[in-house]
Design an enzyme around this catalytic site. Structure first.
Site, PDB file in Angstrom:
ATOM      1  N   ASP A   1       0.850  -1.197   0.000  1.00 43.63           N
ATOM      2  CA  ASP A   1       0.000   0.000   0.000  1.00 43.63           C
ATOM      3  C   ASP A   1       0.880   1.240   0.000  1.00 43.63           C
ATOM      4  O   ASP A   1       2.030   1.197   0.432  1.00 43.63           O
ATOM      5  CB  ASP A   1      -0.882   0.033   1.258  1.00 43.63           C
TER       6      ASP A   1
HETATM    7  N1  URA Z   1      -1.174  -5.945   3.877  1.00 40.24           N
HETATM    8  C1  URA Z   1      -1.673  -4.687   3.909  1.00 40.24           C
HETATM    9  O1  URA Z   1      -2.711  -4.430   4.508  1.00 40.24           O
HETATM   10  N2  URA Z   1      -0.985  -3.721   3.259  1.00 40.24           N
HETATM   11  C2  URA Z   1       0.187  -3.936   2.619  1.00 40.24           C
HETATM   12  O2  URA Z   1       0.774  -2.997   2.066  1.00 40.24           O
HETATM   13  C3  URA Z   1       0.693  -5.238   2.599  1.00 40.24           C
HETATM   14  C4  URA Z   1      -0.004  -6.223   3.243  1.00 40.24           C
END
Ligand code: URA
Length: 224
Positions: free
Chosen positions: A104
């Site tokens: 993310d």
């Molecule tokens: N899980 C999440 O919620 N975000 C990420 O960036 C990676 C794994």
């Protein structure tokens, strides 16, 4: 085997149309000798010289980037955010790379990159069960019961039951979570499923690959 003009163009160093002139002017070196023919054949391992840069010819490239929060995992800038590629413009192979397992925008840590489609598929395939390890900072205290629940399974907001995970409590509001799946926002949704909230997330490891030796924003070439 690849043509010189194609390889240079793929690296983004010049357009394929510009390359014949650059060759003619002696601007392009292979193993420190000028090459005048744009269709010169490369076999891998040669050293390309262009504008003072030396770049090893690699057919397949594998890279780890220590992504900072604030950059997106897409190859292009999107929604007002910069692509992870903007953090690694000093990497000569940056133009070739694609992400094997996104993070993310607000997550930092290990981003695995390659131009090897089969490798990318293997890394992200749910069948391969590749471990992904995250350091997770939480809004609220986490109980032993919640840790045990995460270890066994939790039900995500879409009804999906997660596979067993590894959980190690580091502090009252911080855990190390290792999962083998990669559903959308999985870690955040797993913690929501036990009534908590992720306030910061960092990926430390995928399989045997780690951030060892890297500072935020740095990258390294790795072996497959
Ligand atoms: N899980 C999440 O919620 N975000 C990420 O960036 C990676 C794994």
């Amino acid at each position: 085997m690849q043509r010189l003009d194609k390889y240079l163009a793929n690296l983004g160093l010049a357009s394929r149309r510009e390359i014949p002139a650059l060759c003619k002017m002696g601007y392009i070196l292979v193993n420190r000798e000028t090459v005048k023919k744009p269709d010169f054949k490369l076999f891998g391992g040669e050293i390309l010289g262009f504008q003072g840069q030396e770049i090893k010819v690699l057919e397949r490239v594998y890279v780890i980037l220590y992504k900072s929060a604030g950059y997106i995992s897409s190859d292009e800038d999107e929604f007002g955010y910069l692509s992870y590629k903007k953090q690694m413009l000093d990497c000569p192979y940056v133009n070739l790379l694609h992400v094997a397992g996104r993070l993310d925008v607000d997550t930092e840590g290990l981003l695995l990159l390659s131009n090897d489609g089969q490798f990318i598929h293997q890394v992200i395939s749910p069948k391969r069960d590749k471990e992904k390890e995250y350091e997770v900072w939480l809004q609220s205290l986490i109980s032993l019961t919640d840790c045990e629940q995460l270890q066994n399974w939790v039900q995500l907001d879409d009804g999906y039951l997660t596979k067993p995970a590894k959980v190690q409590q580091l502090e009252e509001k911080k855990i190390l979570l290792t999962i083998t799946e990669g559903k959308y926002h999985q870690v955040k949704r797993m913690l929501e499923a036990v009534g908590n909230k992720v306030i910061y997330l960092k990926r430390l490891r995928i399989g045997d690959w780690t951030l060892e030796g890297l500072k935020k924003g740095e990258w390294k070439l790795i072996e497959k």
